[in-house]
Motif scaffolding. Structure first.
Motif, PDB file in Angstrom:
ATOM      1  N   HIS A  60      12.798  27.744  15.686  1.00  4.29           N
ATOM      2  CA  HIS A  60      12.604  26.326  15.391  1.00  4.29           C
ATOM      3  C   HIS A  60      11.750  26.171  14.142  1.00  4.29           C
ATOM      4  CE1 HIS A  60      10.714  22.328  15.793  1.00  4.29           C
ATOM      5  NE2 HIS A  60      11.818  21.977  16.425  1.00  4.29           N
ATOM      6  N   ARG A  61      10.676  26.941  14.039  1.00  3.58           N
ATOM      7  CA  ARG A  61       9.802  26.861  12.857  1.00  3.58           C
ATOM      8  C   ARG A  61      10.571  27.240  11.594  1.00  3.58           C
ATOM      9  NH1 ARG A  61       6.064  29.129  16.544  1.00  3.58           N
ATOM     10  NH2 ARG A  61       6.298  31.216  15.671  1.00  3.58           N
ATOM     11  N   SER A  62      11.434  28.252  11.688  1.00  3.80           N
ATOM     12  CA  SER A  62      12.215  28.670  10.522  1.00  3.80           C
ATOM     13  C   SER A  62      13.124  27.547  10.042  1.00  3.80           C
ATOM     14  CB  SER A  62      13.060  29.906  10.863  1.00  3.80           C
ATOM     15  OG  SER A  62      12.240  31.023  11.119  1.00  3.80           O
ATOM     16  N   LEU A  63      13.731  26.840  10.984  1.00  5.74           N
ATOM     17  CA  LEU A  63      14.604  25.721  10.611  1.00  5.74           C
ATOM     18  C   LEU A  63      13.793  24.614   9.941  1.00  5.74           C
ATOM     19  CD1 LEU A  63      17.348  24.379  10.557  1.00  5.74           C
ATOM     20  CD2 LEU A  63      16.987  23.632  12.921  1.00  5.74           C
ATOM     21  N   VAL A  64      12.610  24.324  10.478  1.00  3.86           N
ATOM     22  CA  VAL A  64      11.742  23.309   9.871  1.00  3.86           C
ATOM     23  C   VAL A  64      11.378  23.711   8.442  1.00  3.86           C
ATOM     24  CG1 VAL A  64       9.443  22.256   9.962  1.00  3.86           C
ATOM     25  CG2 VAL A  64      10.822  22.438  12.043  1.00  3.86           C
ATOM     26  N   VAL A  65      11.025  24.971   8.233  1.00  2.00           N
ATOM     27  CA  VAL A  65      10.654  25.452   6.899  1.00  2.00           C
ATOM     28  C   VAL A  65      11.827  25.284   5.930  1.00  2.00           C
ATOM     29  CG1 VAL A  65      10.115  27.535   5.574  1.00  2.00           C
ATOM     30  CG2 VAL A  65       8.864  27.045   7.674  1.00  2.00           C
ATOM     31  N   TRP A 107      12.864  36.958  19.443  1.00  3.57           N
ATOM     32  CA  TRP A 107      11.651  36.349  18.879  1.00  3.57           C
ATOM     33  C   TRP A 107      10.728  37.397  18.283  1.00  3.57           C
ATOM     34  CZ3 TRP A 107       9.467  31.795  22.312  1.00  3.57           C
ATOM     35  CH2 TRP A 107      10.404  30.767  22.333  1.00  3.57           C
ATOM     36  N   ALA A 108      10.832  38.637  18.759  1.00  2.39           N
ATOM     37  CA  ALA A 108       9.972  39.699  18.231  1.00  2.39           C
ATOM     38  C   ALA A 108      10.423  40.186  16.849  1.00  2.39           C
ATOM     39  CB  ALA A 108       9.941  40.884  19.199  1.00  2.39           C
ATOM     40  N   LEU A 109      11.655  39.841  16.449  1.00  5.24           N
ATOM     41  CA  LEU A 109      12.118  40.211  15.114  1.00  5.24           C
ATOM     42  C   LEU A 109      11.280  39.484  14.054  1.00  5.24           C
ATOM     43  CD1 LEU A 109      15.981  40.033  15.714  1.00  5.24           C
ATOM     44  CD2 LEU A 109      14.643  42.115  15.265  1.00  5.24           C
ATOM     45  N   PRO A 110      11.211  40.011  12.831  1.00  7.19           N
ATOM     46  CA  PRO A 110      10.430  39.336  11.783  1.00  7.19           C
ATOM     47  C   PRO A 110      10.900  37.902  11.576  1.00  7.19           C
ATOM     48  CG  PRO A 110      11.025  41.552  11.090  1.00  7.19           C
ATOM     49  CD  PRO A 110      11.775  41.291  12.367  1.00  7.19           C
ATOM     50  N   GLN A 111       9.934  37.006  11.429  1.00  2.00           N
ATOM     51  CA  GLN A 111      10.238  35.581  11.281  1.00  2.00           C
ATOM     52  C   GLN A 111       9.636  35.055   9.980  1.00  2.00           C
ATOM     53  OE1 GLN A 111      12.204  34.205  13.519  1.00  2.00           O
ATOM     54  NE2 GLN A 111      12.116  35.831  15.060  1.00  2.00           N
ATOM     55  N   ASP A 112      10.039  33.833   9.619  1.00  2.00           N
ATOM     56  CA  ASP A 112       9.493  33.193   8.422  1.00  2.00           C
ATOM     57  C   ASP A 112       8.021  32.843   8.631  1.00  2.00           C
ATOM     58  OD1 ASP A 112      11.891  33.272   7.065  1.00  2.00           O
ATOM     59  OD2 ASP A 112      12.573  31.353   7.862  1.00  2.00           O
ATOM     60  N   PRO A 113       7.284  32.647   7.527  1.00  2.00           N
ATOM     61  CA  PRO A 113       5.876  32.240   7.644  1.00  2.00           C
ATOM     62  C   PRO A 113       5.748  30.899   8.355  1.00  2.00           C
ATOM     63  CG  PRO A 113       6.398  32.910   5.395  1.00  2.00           C
ATOM     64  CD  PRO A 113       7.699  32.808   6.130  1.00  2.00           C
ATOM     65  N   GLU A 114       4.564  30.650   8.902  1.00  2.00           N
ATOM     66  CA  GLU A 114       4.288  29.376   9.555  1.00  2.00           C
ATOM     67  C   GLU A 114       4.374  28.235   8.537  1.00  2.00           C
ATOM     68  OE1 GLU A 114       3.478  28.613  12.714  1.00  2.00           O
ATOM     69  OE2 GLU A 114       3.645  30.670  13.468  1.00  2.00           O
ATOM     70  N   PRO A 115       4.936  27.099   8.916  1.00  2.00           N
ATOM     71  CA  PRO A 115       4.976  25.954   7.996  1.00  2.00           C
ATOM     72  C   PRO A 115       3.591  25.350   7.807  1.00  2.00           C
ATOM     73  CG  PRO A 115       5.855  25.343  10.138  1.00  2.00           C
ATOM     74  CD  PRO A 115       5.619  26.820  10.184  1.00  2.00           C
ATOM     75  N   ASP A 116       3.374  24.750   6.651  1.00  2.00           N
ATOM     76  CA  ASP A 116       2.117  24.064   6.350  1.00  2.00           C
ATOM     77  C   ASP A 116       2.180  22.672   6.981  1.00  2.00           C
ATOM     78  OD1 ASP A 116      -0.109  22.845   5.357  1.00  2.00           O
ATOM     79  OD2 ASP A 116       0.421  23.052   3.245  1.00  2.00           O
TER      80      ASP A 116
END
Length: 214
Positions: free
Chosen positions: A131-136, A87-96
């Motif tokens: 999970h957020r990355s998949l949603v995006v 989880w500490a690895l770089p992740q996608d931006p937060e979804p709107d």
């Protein structure tokens, strides 16, 4: 081994190794005297992981330090230790959250997890950057007119679950807890391009089998 040998065996310059030591990315060696330290195979292994994170994964030094802190935290159980490091690895931006496509995508992702029986993923969803990355990603498909719903995603989820089982089978061939988490983190950075390339090669192969090459 001394610093010069560590540099020769790893292919990392002594100046870079000293920088990694100062930044806390590499644990200090065993002090021999005031100016000399001895390094072991664990330093060589860690150097390879650091280079994978920074050079291949493009992970900033500060983020790599955070990832490695979780790798080294033997107060945590394996699942939490591994999850915290990934989880500490770089992740996608937060979804709107005001975007209707995001709302629709979240519904489909939640349905998918229920269909697959992934209870842990459902429980961790509010906290999980994955999970957020998949949603995006699903929301982007929705905006482009590709209705990527739970039914479409479920077969892929089942295939990826088999990939995950194989990942952990490989991880368990290593001896120490630190090695196990290290190889999982390295795999997250290095193995993703392998999976992506295999996917594209498989698409090419299947296309030729179905439609020929003309």
């Amino acid at each position: 081994m001394r610093l010069a040998e560590l540099s020769e065996r790893s292919g990392v310059s002594t100046a870079t190794i000293k920088y990694y030591l100062r930044e806390g990315l590499l644990p200090p060696g065993r002090r021999v005297n005031a100016t000399t330290a001895e390094y072991g195979e664990e330093h060589l292994r860690r150097l390879r992981l650091v280079r994978a994170l920074i050079q291949v994964g493009g992970v900033p030094v500060s983020t790599a330090r955070e990832v490695l802190a979780h790798v080294d935290d033997d107060s945590l159980g394996r699942t939490i230790r591994l999850g915290a490091a990934l989880w500490a690895l770089p992740q996608d931006p937060e979804p709107d959250e005001e975007d209707p496509a995001v709302t629709a995508a979240r519904t489909e992702v939640d349905r998918l997890l229920e269909m697959l029986g992934w209870e842990t993923a459902r429980e961790l969803a509010p906290l999980s950057p994955v999970h957020r990355s998949l949603v995006v990603a699903v929301a982007a498909l929705q905006r482009l007119g590709y209705p990527w719903d739970a039914e479409h995603m479920a077969p892929y989820g089942e295939l990826m679950h088999e990939v995950a089982r194989r990942d952990l089978d490989y991880m368990e061939t290593f001896d120490s807890e630190a090695e196990k988490v290290e190889v999982a983190v390295a795999g997250a950075v290095l193995f993703q391009p392998v999976l992506r390339a295999l996917h594209r090669l498989a698409q090419e192969e299947e296309s030729v089998r179905r439609y020929g090459i003309e």
